[in-house]
Motif scaffolding. Structure first.
Motif, PDB file in Angstrom:
ATOM      1  N   ILE A 158       0.804  -1.387  -0.035  1.00  0.00           N
ATOM      2  CA  ILE A 158       0.152   0.072   0.122  1.00  0.00           C
ATOM      3  C   ILE A 158       0.868   1.148   0.140  1.00  0.00           C
ATOM      4  O   ILE A 158       0.477   2.408  -0.775  1.00  0.00           O
ATOM      5  CB  ILE A 158      -0.927  -0.009   1.150  1.00  0.00           C
ATOM      6  CG1 ILE A 158      -1.999  -1.107   1.066  1.00  0.00           C
ATOM      7  CG2 ILE A 158      -1.674   1.485   1.408  1.00  0.00           C
ATOM      8  CD1 ILE A 158      -2.950  -1.345   2.277  1.00  0.00           C
ATOM      9  N   VAL A 159       1.834   1.300   0.773  1.00  0.00           N
ATOM     10  CA  VAL A 159       2.922   2.497   0.768  1.00  0.00           C
ATOM     11  C   VAL A 159       3.470   2.749  -0.478  1.00  0.00           C
ATOM     12  O   VAL A 159       3.469   3.706  -0.873  1.00  0.00           O
ATOM     13  CB  VAL A 159       3.849   2.297   1.810  1.00  0.00           C
ATOM     14  CG1 VAL A 159       5.211   3.221   1.745  1.00  0.00           C
ATOM     15  CG2 VAL A 159       3.422   2.221   3.350  1.00  0.00           C
ATOM     16  N   ALA A 160       3.945   1.525  -1.257  1.00  0.00           N
ATOM     17  CA  ALA A 160       4.594   1.573  -2.601  1.00  0.00           C
ATOM     18  C   ALA A 160       3.493   2.141  -3.572  1.00  0.00           C
ATOM     19  O   ALA A 160       3.960   3.038  -4.595  1.00  0.00           O
ATOM     20  CB  ALA A 160       4.904   0.334  -2.947  1.00  0.00           C
ATOM     21  N   PHE A 161       2.150   1.554  -3.490  1.00  0.00           N
ATOM     22  CA  PHE A 161       1.186   1.939  -4.252  1.00  0.00           C
ATOM     23  C   PHE A 161       1.024   3.522  -4.054  1.00  0.00           C
ATOM     24  O   PHE A 161       0.891   4.366  -5.137  1.00  0.00           O
ATOM     25  CB  PHE A 161      -0.156   1.283  -4.025  1.00  0.00           C
ATOM     26  CG  PHE A 161      -1.273   1.755  -4.806  1.00  0.00           C
ATOM     27  CD1 PHE A 161      -1.117   1.428  -6.271  1.00  0.00           C
ATOM     28  CD2 PHE A 161      -2.423   2.558  -4.379  1.00  0.00           C
ATOM     29  CE1 PHE A 161      -2.260   1.510  -7.202  1.00  0.00           C
ATOM     30  CE2 PHE A 161      -3.266   2.662  -5.250  1.00  0.00           C
ATOM     31  CZ  PHE A 161      -3.544   2.473  -6.584  1.00  0.00           C
ATOM     32  N   PHE A 162       0.949   4.152  -2.932  1.00  0.00           N
ATOM     33  CA  PHE A 162       0.685   5.674  -2.744  1.00  0.00           C
ATOM     34  C   PHE A 162       1.884   6.235  -3.208  1.00  0.00           C
ATOM     35  O   PHE A 162       2.133   7.606  -3.468  1.00  0.00           O
ATOM     36  CB  PHE A 162       0.449   5.811  -1.398  1.00  0.00           C
ATOM     37  CG  PHE A 162      -1.270   5.542  -1.151  1.00  0.00           C
ATOM     38  CD1 PHE A 162      -2.130   6.200  -1.782  1.00  0.00           C
ATOM     39  CD2 PHE A 162      -1.471   4.766  -0.191  1.00  0.00           C
ATOM     40  CE1 PHE A 162      -3.417   6.094  -1.593  1.00  0.00           C
ATOM     41  CE2 PHE A 162      -2.633   4.455   0.297  1.00  0.00           C
ATOM     42  CZ  PHE A 162      -3.696   4.993  -0.371  1.00  0.00           C
ATOM     43  N   ALA A 163       3.124   5.845  -3.003  1.00  0.00           N
ATOM     44  CA  ALA A 163       4.390   6.387  -3.382  1.00  0.00           C
ATOM     45  C   ALA A 163       4.302   6.773  -5.025  1.00  0.00           C
ATOM     46  O   ALA A 163       4.689   8.022  -5.310  1.00  0.00           O
ATOM     47  CB  ALA A 163       5.779   5.593  -2.946  1.00  0.00           C
ATOM     48  N   VAL A 164       3.797   5.702  -5.710  1.00  0.00           N
ATOM     49  CA  VAL A 164       4.067   5.811  -7.099  1.00  0.00           C
ATOM     50  C   VAL A 164       2.821   6.717  -7.510  1.00  0.00           C
ATOM     51  O   VAL A 164       3.035   7.634  -8.483  1.00  0.00           O
ATOM     52  CB  VAL A 164       3.390   4.398  -7.832  1.00  0.00           C
ATOM     53  CG1 VAL A 164       3.225   4.491  -9.450  1.00  0.00           C
ATOM     54  CG2 VAL A 164       4.692   3.304  -7.633  1.00  0.00           C
ATOM     55  N   ILE A 165       1.776   6.990  -6.705  1.00  0.00           N
ATOM     56  CA  ILE A 165       0.566   7.939  -7.061  1.00  0.00           C
ATOM     57  C   ILE A 165       1.101   9.489  -6.775  1.00  0.00           C
ATOM     58  O   ILE A 165       1.033  10.352  -7.575  1.00  0.00           O
ATOM     59  CB  ILE A 165      -0.591   7.814  -6.200  1.00  0.00           C
ATOM     60  CG1 ILE A 165      -1.373   6.453  -6.801  1.00  0.00           C
ATOM     61  CG2 ILE A 165      -1.667   8.801  -6.465  1.00  0.00           C
ATOM     62  CD1 ILE A 165      -2.489   5.641  -5.872  1.00  0.00           C
ATOM     63  N   ILE A 166       1.892   9.410  -5.643  1.00  0.00           N
ATOM     64  CA  ILE A 166       2.424  10.898  -5.246  1.00  0.00           C
ATOM     65  C   ILE A 166       3.521  11.138  -6.310  1.00  0.00           C
ATOM     66  O   ILE A 166       3.702  12.268  -6.644  1.00  0.00           O
ATOM     67  CB  ILE A 166       2.801  10.747  -3.802  1.00  0.00           C
ATOM     68  CG1 ILE A 166       1.679  10.542  -2.874  1.00  0.00           C
ATOM     69  CG2 ILE A 166       3.808  11.953  -3.385  1.00  0.00           C
ATOM     70  CD1 ILE A 166       1.873  10.499  -1.421  1.00  0.00           C
ATOM     71  N   GLY A 167       4.357  10.145  -6.548  1.00  0.00           N
ATOM     72  CA  GLY A 167       5.568  10.202  -7.468  1.00  0.00           C
ATOM     73  C   GLY A 167       5.040  10.780  -9.225  1.00  0.00           C
ATOM     74  O   GLY A 167       5.577  11.733  -9.511  1.00  0.00           O
ATOM     75  N   SER A 168       4.070  10.334  -9.422  1.00  0.00           N
ATOM     76  CA  SER A 168       3.330  10.598 -10.795  1.00  0.00           C
ATOM     77  C   SER A 168       2.681  11.808 -10.540  1.00  0.00           C
ATOM     78  O   SER A 168       2.793  12.887 -11.551  1.00  0.00           O
ATOM     79  CB  SER A 168       2.281   9.763 -10.968  1.00  0.00           C
ATOM     80  OG  SER A 168       2.578   8.283 -11.114  1.00  0.00           O
ATOM     81  N   ALA A 169       2.134  12.211  -9.433  1.00  0.00           N
ATOM     82  CA  ALA A 169       1.477  13.615  -9.284  1.00  0.00           C
ATOM     83  C   ALA A 169       2.754  14.948  -9.191  1.00  0.00           C
ATOM     84  O   ALA A 169       2.466  15.882  -9.650  1.00  0.00           O
ATOM     85  CB  ALA A 169       0.891  13.613  -8.097  1.00  0.00           C
ATOM     86  N   ALA A 170       3.904  14.308  -8.687  1.00  0.00           N
ATOM     87  CA  ALA A 170       4.791  15.102  -8.662  1.00  0.00           C
ATOM     88  C   ALA A 170       5.766  15.271  -9.694  1.00  0.00           C
ATOM     89  O   ALA A 170       6.533  16.158  -9.997  1.00  0.00           O
ATOM     90  CB  ALA A 170       5.971  14.997  -7.629  1.00  0.00           C
ATOM     91  N   GLY A 171       5.429  14.625 -10.911  1.00  0.00           N
ATOM     92  CA  GLY A 171       6.310  14.701 -12.045  1.00  0.00           C
ATOM     93  C   GLY A 171       7.262  13.658 -12.384  1.00  0.00           C
ATOM     94  O   GLY A 171       8.113  13.904 -13.112  1.00  0.00           O
ATOM     95  N   ALA A 172       7.500  12.682 -11.392  1.00  0.00           N
ATOM     96  CA  ALA A 172       8.665  11.943 -11.528  1.00  0.00           C
ATOM     97  C   ALA A 172       8.883  10.968 -12.627  1.00  0.00           C
ATOM     98  O   ALA A 172       9.718  10.256 -13.118  1.00  0.00           O
ATOM     99  CB  ALA A 172       8.800  10.971 -10.381  1.00  0.00           C
ATOM    100  N   GLY A 173       7.332  10.920 -13.238  1.00  0.00           N
ATOM    101  CA  GLY A 173       7.290   9.950 -14.544  1.00  0.00           C
ATOM    102  C   GLY A 173       7.720  10.660 -15.736  1.00  0.00           C
ATOM    103  O   GLY A 173       7.906   9.964 -16.750  1.00  0.00           O
ATOM    104  N   ALA A 174       7.791  11.951 -15.755  1.00  0.00           N
ATOM    105  CA  ALA A 174       8.118  12.784 -16.891  1.00  0.00           C
ATOM    106  C   ALA A 174       9.554  12.342 -17.289  1.00  0.00           C
ATOM    107  O   ALA A 174      10.650  12.149 -16.649  1.00  0.00           O
ATOM    108  CB  ALA A 174       8.190  14.191 -16.540  1.00  0.00           C
ATOM    109  N   ASP A 175       9.787  12.165 -18.736  1.00  0.00           N
ATOM    110  CA  ASP A 175      11.050  11.705 -19.335  1.00  0.00           C
ATOM    111  C   ASP A 175      11.791  10.499 -18.916  1.00  0.00           C
ATOM    112  O   ASP A 175      12.844  10.352 -18.443  1.00  0.00           O
ATOM    113  CB  ASP A 175      11.929  13.082 -19.227  1.00  0.00           C
ATOM    114  CG  ASP A 175      11.598  14.242 -20.141  1.00  0.00           C
ATOM    115  OD1 ASP A 175      10.627  14.212 -21.037  1.00  0.00           O
ATOM    116  OD2 ASP A 175      11.848  15.244 -19.435  1.00  0.00           O
ATOM    117  N   ASP A 176      10.630   9.433 -18.573  1.00  0.00           N
ATOM    118  CA  ASP A 176      10.970   8.139 -18.451  1.00  0.00           C
ATOM    119  C   ASP A 176      11.762   8.189 -16.941  1.00  0.00           C
ATOM    120  O   ASP A 176      12.920   7.466 -16.569  1.00  0.00           O
ATOM    121  CB  ASP A 176      12.195   7.573 -19.595  1.00  0.00           C
ATOM    122  CG  ASP A 176      12.061   6.261 -19.547  1.00  0.00           C
ATOM    123  OD1 ASP A 176      11.258   5.573 -18.888  1.00  0.00           O
ATOM    124  OD2 ASP A 176      13.289   5.565 -19.719  1.00  0.00           O
TER     125      ASP A 176
END
Length: 91
Positions: free
Chosen positions: A28-46
């Motif tokens: 659950i913590v990892a799932f929320f980390a991915v959601i927060i990371g996506s919202a923060a822009g960590a997924g941009a540019d691979d």
């Protein structure tokens, strides 16, 4: 105060329960980390393919099915123990 029966050691059940809770909690913590990371822009540019992100992304994929198997094993161990206790108490 009433006297209860002897406390028996159910170490296997406790270990399975803690492993189950830890896997579900970490997933659950990892799932929320991915959601927060996506919202923060960590997924941009691979960005999710570097560092610890691949492990964080894949952890729920493996952690939750393993936790489900641990839950089934815990239920079987608990049912077996209760059955043995009932048989020992009735004879």
């Amino acid at each position: 105060m009433s006297e209860s029966g002897p406390v028996t050691d159910h170490r296997a059940e406790r270990i399975l329960a803690v492993m189950f809770a830890a896997l579900v909690g970490c997933s659950i913590v990892a799932f929320f980390a991915v959601i927060i990371g996506s919202a923060a822009g960590a997924g941009a540019d691979d960005g999710f393919s570097h560092g610890a992100w691949p492990i964080v992304i894949m952890f729920p994929w493996f952690g939750l099915p393993i936790a489900f198997v641990l839950l089934i094993i815990l239920l079987i161990v608990n049912a077996t123990r209760r059955s043995r206790e009932t048989r020992a108490g009735s004879s």
